[in-house]
Write an enzyme that holds these catalytic residues in place. Structure first.
Site, PDB file in Angstrom:
ATOM      1  N   GLY A  35       0.582  -0.928   0.188  1.00  0.00           N
ATOM      2  CA  GLY A  35       0.251   0.267  -0.010  1.00  0.00           C
ATOM      3  C   GLY A  35       0.953   1.394  -0.144  1.00  0.00           C
ATOM      4  N   CYS A  36       0.318   2.178   0.529  1.00  0.00           N
ATOM      5  CA  CYS A  36       0.925   3.295   0.754  1.00  0.00           C
ATOM      6  C   CYS A  36       2.414   3.349   2.042  1.00  0.00           C
ATOM      7  CB  CYS A  36       0.044   4.912   0.781  1.00  0.00           C
ATOM      8  SG  CYS A  36       0.761   5.974   0.957  1.00  0.00           S
TER       9      CYS A  36
END
Length: 153
Positions: free
Chosen positions: A9-10
């Protein structure tokens, strides 16, 4: 010193999680798994370069093992979602383990299989296990992002 590269993810939150782990010497966020040489955040955010937002970790294997880092990874994100984590969607937010040698590949495959068998998730694990390609560091403003925010408060 050993090296590990993950996507979950981020990269801001992933870096924040791994930077607190004893035995992790350094972390750097960036992009890996794509085709464009020296991509920028703007390039990767289009979702067309094939890169994942990722973290490159240097760790002391006498303090923490690669297998233990994999456990941190599994507990840092939802490995059952494809191309998204939380509010972030696109292939750049996929879950991936980028292995650097055969031992890491085998450890990643075993770890993913154990997680599947554990019954922790109702859905299948979507985390890719692929050979590491070139890692391109992200722009400076992305490095230690949450740590920088704390100092501004």
């Amino acid at each position: 010193m050993e090296r590990a590269t993950f996507a979950a993810g981020c990269f801001w939150g992933v870096e924040a999680a791994f930077s607190k782990v004893e035995g992790v010497i350094s972390t750097k966020v960036g992009y890996t798994g794509g085709t464009l040489k020296d991509p920028t955040y703007k390039d990767v955010s289009t979702g067309s370069t094939g890169h994942a937002e990722s973290i490159d970790i240097i760790f002391d294997e006498s303090v923490i093992t690669y297998g233990e880092l994999l456990e941190v990874l599994w507990n840092t994100h939802d490995p059952t979602t494809k191309d998204s984590q939380g509010p972030d969607h696109g292939s750049q937010y996929r879950s991936a383990i980028f292995y650097h040698d055969d031992a890491q590949r085998e450890a990643a495959l075993r770890s993913r299989e154990q997680l599947e068998r554990s019954g922790k998730y109702d859905s299948t694990i979507k985390t890719e296990i692929v050979k590491a390609s070139e890692f391109s560091p992200a722009e400076d403003y992305h490095q230690k992002y949450f740590q920088k925010l704390q100092f501004k408060r």
